[in-house]
Design a protein around this motif. Sequence first.
Motif, PDB file in Angstrom:
ATOM      1  N   PRO A 171       0.820  -1.217   0.000  1.00  0.00           N
ATOM      2  CA  PRO A 171       0.000   0.000   0.000  1.00  0.00           C
ATOM      3  C   PRO A 171       0.851   1.264   0.000  1.00  0.00           C
TER       4      PRO A 171
ATOM      5  N   THR B  90      -0.516   4.319   1.082  1.00  0.00           N
ATOM      6  CA  THR B  90      -0.921   5.165   2.206  1.00  0.00           C
ATOM      7  C   THR B  90      -1.711   4.347   3.218  1.00  0.00           C
ATOM      8  N   TYR B  91      -1.732   4.881   4.459  1.00  0.00           N
ATOM      9  CA  TYR B  91      -2.631   4.346   5.479  1.00  0.00           C
ATOM     10  C   TYR B  91      -3.063   5.525   6.346  1.00  0.00           C
ATOM     11  N   ASP B  92      -4.384   5.763   6.413  1.00  0.00           N
ATOM     12  CA  ASP B  92      -4.892   6.889   7.201  1.00  0.00           C
ATOM     13  C   ASP B  92      -5.986   6.478   8.184  1.00  0.00           C
TER      14      ASP B  92
ATOM     15  N   THR C   4      -8.191   1.970   3.573  1.00  0.00           N
ATOM     16  CA  THR C   4      -6.754   1.737   3.769  1.00  0.00           C
ATOM     17  C   THR C   4      -6.509   0.604   4.767  1.00  0.00           C
TER      18      THR C   4
ATOM     19  N   GLY D 168      -6.619  -2.345   2.772  1.00  0.00           N
ATOM     20  CA  GLY D 168      -5.358  -2.473   2.050  1.00  0.00           C
ATOM     21  C   GLY D 168      -4.283  -3.134   2.892  1.00  0.00           C
TER      22      GLY D 168
END
Length: 401
Positions: free
Chosen positions: A260, A262-264, A269, A272
């Motif tokens: 991945p 991004t992770y928010d 995410t 993901g």
Amino acid sequence: MSVYTRADRERWAPEPAKRRGRTAFERDRARVLHSAALRRLAAKTQVADPTDDFLRTRLTHSLECAQVGRELGRSLGCAPDLVETACLAHDIGHPPFGHNGELALDAVAQGCGGFEGNAQSLRILTRLEPKSFAPDGRSVGLNLTRATLDASMKYPWTKSENPKYGVYLDDVEVARWVRQGAPDGRLCFEAQVMDWSDDVAYSVHDLEDALVAGHVRLDQLADSAERRAVCVAAAKLYSDAEIAELEERFAALLREPYWPKTYDGTSATLAGLKNLTSTLIGRFCLAAEEATRAVYGDGALSRYNADLIVPRAQRLECDLLKGITAHYVWSRHEVNRIRQRELITELAALLAEDAPHSLDRVFHAAYLDAVDDADRLRVVIDQVASLTDTSALAWYRRLTA
């Protein structure tokens, strides 16, 4: 036809004939699954102090390791229940605060031969867990089969034989029985499957936990200087590779399409991340299965008729994932880690001062039967090791109130 012999299904102490319907290995699985020692792993640290209910404990890690091991073992012809039980049991000897508590207890236990989590696992399975007793009245723990105990042992030798050991001198007799006929210095095939499943499960899932907890960000790993720091940690703690080889492998892993960007914290995410963990587990297990089958063919592999082969690329990737946790998580919690070691050291001293009255009733007889100070110290160590993070804190507060 089963590849497991009658000797593989023998138990440390004889038992009455069992009803038909479950195999010996299925009974072993049930014994471990219902043991108090396994339940206590629910409140023992995996890597760092949990900040929410998403993060793994030693119990959830053991369950995930067991699922990975069962499927990998099945694909290679092992008895699935046997490998699953070994994976469930592999961390059962871990003390409060995980490897941090292990360091503290090892220092305290120098007078009785030291402390090691894997050696404590064997001690629990064959002596401490109150389940079965031999005709002479001695406890034999869960009284698992020879094959299950063998598969549960990562380091089936004593400290004098290898600094990375898994057998106390007190437990040499049962270890010799387990390893009867085994080639010197060689793990059985199921233990190798368990060991790789453990590495796969905790390297992948600890990365997921570190990302969710905010200890590491994906954009940090895109920076070459940050990646190099991770590689240095991996080389120091886990890998025999040069930094340059690790850096090359790390960059290649991050270029994979499933990694991945991004992770928010959003659902998309988080999904993901879940896709990343499942893909990495599949990658690591399939690589080992294919490499092993390429050497040993399509038959059932078990006990000592094969060795698990893991390609170097996947071993390095696994080491790098562990390096991420070591670099970003351990350093963040170093102050807590120091205090945890102090607490374990002080708690052991407090319990020793007033033993056996300070100990759980289950340890009284062993303390009173001890023949010398070393034996008495070992009982105190067994008591402290049996506690969870939560109960260790509670006992310390009560004894210092």
